[in-house]
Design an enzyme around this catalytic site. Structure first.
Site, PDB file in Angstrom:
ATOM      1  N   GLU A 126       0.843  -1.192   0.000  1.00  0.00           N
ATOM      2  CA  GLU A 126       0.000   0.000   0.000  1.00  0.00           C
ATOM      3  C   GLU A 126       0.883   1.249   0.000  1.00  0.00           C
ATOM      4  OE1 GLU A 126      -3.267   2.138   2.975  1.00  0.00           O
ATOM      5  OE2 GLU A 126      -1.682   0.854   3.768  1.00  0.00           O
ATOM      6  N   LYS A 161     -10.210   1.093  -1.574  1.00  0.00           N
ATOM      7  CA  LYS A 161     -10.355   0.740  -0.164  1.00  0.00           C
ATOM      8  C   LYS A 161     -11.718   1.170   0.367  1.00  0.00           C
ATOM      9  CE  LYS A 161      -7.887   1.098   4.243  1.00  0.00           C
ATOM     10  NZ  LYS A 161      -6.759   1.721   4.954  1.00  0.00           N
ATOM     11  N   CYS A 211      -4.555  -2.560   3.956  1.00  0.00           N
ATOM     12  CA  CYS A 211      -4.176  -2.151   5.313  1.00  0.00           C
ATOM     13  C   CYS A 211      -5.130  -2.729   6.344  1.00  0.00           C
ATOM     14  CB  CYS A 211      -4.092  -0.630   5.386  1.00  0.00           C
ATOM     15  SG  CYS A 211      -3.319  -0.022   6.914  1.00  0.00           S
TER      16      CYS A 211
END
Length: 548
Positions: free
Chosen positions: A298, A369, A422
């Site tokens: 990321e 995300k 994440c």
């Protein structure tokens, strides 16, 4: 009586006597301690800190006894309000130990360092409210008798689940994750998920609490032995499951790239050029065989996709040269696009880029995300926070926007994959378990924010639970560690990981998934059945709530 039977009987009597004397001593000590207010405060903090130390990287499983200590403190409180403060103090200690590393993120930028002490204290204070609510609920409705050992874990598990969902949730270090992922004790998560494992674990250790309470000695010892048997069953059952676990590799070769780029060294033109070179050189490094998929973490580059791959950009050209024809590069980058109102919207994205030959890199899939990090990627109450000088950590012109709910993406030269960016890897249930089930999970993360603290190690542990729950291998890539290939039983495969502070690549064949797990089919169903069963003894006390 046969000799073996005599020995067994003798050992049982010795164990029972030890439990009895231990319980009497604990009861006397608690009664003395609970006479003082400061002592109660200290015991509550000890309970939370002990439970936190059961988690990696500490791994002190006797710390699980903090849960029965908290249960006793709630029972000995005169009111539900008093029990709330016992739970809140324990939660503050638990999350203070488990989440202190968040302060490290605010130290990356000196202009934000003033927020570090507030982050390290306000976060435990805020999420400690869930523990306080759990103990208050227990104190209000717990019945008399030994069945209360089911009511406390049910109340606690219910509030743990809410902690993972309210206001997007913060499911860091749920009780079930006290067992190191991949260990025998962790394997029951394949049936009930990490929340269900937390209920069983807390219920088992809370079976020791009646040793320091009222009731017949025989019954109290029997409950404690039952808790011991449950813990033994978790370990034995997990050992049996792991004994039959055999990793079978597919023919898909994955390369995980970890460039060891520290977060504080990203934001200068000189550093940027070096970072691009590091990733390009590691991607193009010769290996025993050509990887089918290369995974970057990321936020691999401190720039947006729009800038890196702008027409004529030398960075895009360099990256394209490092990716061989037929390969796929999974790259985590921010991106911008115009919204319906004409204003730019920003997304934290994972791009699937494939080299089709003369045409260069082509975007073959895109994942935005879904679950964003408060204060990291967006600012709650942005106007108010901005007015007092608080701003999000990410260097972007505006907050990130969330993408759609997570769904698998298709790759041109590899099995279908579920991306998790994440801290999305903390959440159970983001990966389809039956219809539309992918073959693997890729978790790209930027744990460089947290340096060489316990944060990256705990993040690895939590992400590995997604493998146990789903029966899917997990490929994890971070800039500074821990990057790893994780098998479907939640184990980091030997030799296929890079620790914090290491730079290099991992070339590994992607393991095959195992059969759909019970949790993959049923989700949190078993968890909710256990919670309802645990709360059922409290139903009879609902009419007496005003007297407590």
């Amino acid at each position: 009586m046969p000799a073996w039977a005599y020995r067994t009987h003798t050992r049982f009597r010795m164990t029972a006597e030890l439990l009895r004397t231990s319980g009497d001593a604990l009861n006397q000590a608690l009664n003395r301690a609970l006479d003082g207010r400061l002592a109660r405060i200290g015991l509550a903090l000890v309970a939370g800190i002990a439970a936190a130390l059961a988690h990696p990287p500490f791994g002190l499983l006797p710390g699980l006894l903090g849960y029965p200590l908290l249960m006793l403190l709630a029972e000995r409180s005169r009111t539900a309000r008093g029990a709330f403060w016992m739970g809140w103090l324990a939660g503050f200690g638990y999350f203070g130990v488990g989440c202190w590393w968040v302060a490290e993120a605010f130290l990356v930028d000196p202009a934000q360092a003033w927020m570090a002490p507030f982050a390290a204290s306000l976060l435990p204070a805020g999420i400690g409210l869930f523990w306080g609510a759990a103990t208050a609920l227990y104190r209000r409705f717990a019945p008399e008798g030994l069945l209360r050992v089911l009511v406390f874990p049910a109340c606690f598990a219910l509030l743990e689940w809410l902690r993972g969902h309210v206001l997007t949730g913060f499911p860091w270090n749920p009780a079930g994750a006290s067992w190191a992922a991949g260990s025998a004790g962790s394997q029951f998560a394949a049936v009930v998920g990490v929340y269900g494992l937390g209920f069983v674990t807390v219920a088992a250790v809370c079976a020791f609490a009646p040793l320091a309470g009222a009731g017949t000695r025989k019954a109290r010892i029997g409950v404690a032995l039952t808790g011991t048997a449950v813990l033994a069953a978790l370990v034995i059952g997990g050992t049996v499951r792991l004994a039959g676990a055999q990793v079978r590799d597919t023919d898909t070769l994955i390369r995980i790239v970890q460039a060891d780029v520290q977060q504080e060294s990203k934001w200068s033109p000189e550093a940027y050029r070096s970072i691009v070179d590091r990733y390009v050189n590691l991607t193009a490094r010769p290996g025993a065989a050509r990887p089918d998929v290369v995974v970057w973490p990321e936020g691999a580059l401190p720039a947006s996709f729009n800038d890196v791959f702008a027409p004529g950009s030398p960075d895009g050209v360099a990256i394209a040269r490092a990716v061989e024809p037929g390969q796929t590069l999974l790259m985590g980058l921010a991106r911008a696009e115009a919204g319906p109102d004409g204003k730019a919207r920003y997304y934290n994205s994972l791009f699937s880029l494939t080299d089709d030959g003369p045409a260069g890199l082509r975007v073959t899939a895109l994942y935005d995300k879904y679950r964003l990090v408060p204060f990291g990627e967006f600012l709650p109450l942005g106007g108010l926070m901005g007015a007092i000088g608080v701003r999000s950590l990410v260097h972007m012109p505006a907050d990130f926007s969330p993408g759609p709910r997570p769904a698998p993406i298709d790759l041109p030269n590899a099995p279908r994959v579920q991306p998790l960016i994440c801290y999305e890897s903390l959440y159970p249930g983001f990966t389809p378990g039956a219809g539309g089930r992918p073959s693997w999970i890729v978790n790209v993360s930027n744990d460089a924010w947290f340096g060489a603290t316990s944060g990256p190690i705990q993040h690895l542990n939590l992400a590995s639970y997604r493998a146990i729950e789903t029966g899917l291998p997990v490929v994890r890539a971070t800039p500074t560690g821990v990057s790893a290939m994780i098998d479907p039983w939640g184990r980091v495969i030997d030799g296929r990981h890079l620790d914090t502070g290491e730079s290099g690549i991992i070339d590994a064949l992607l393991p095959e998934p195992v059969a759909i797990t019970p949790y993959g089919r049923a989700g949190d169903l078993f968890f909710w059945l256990m919670v309802l069963a645990g709360l059922s003894p409290a139903v009879a006390s609902l009419g007496n709530w005003r007297r407590r």
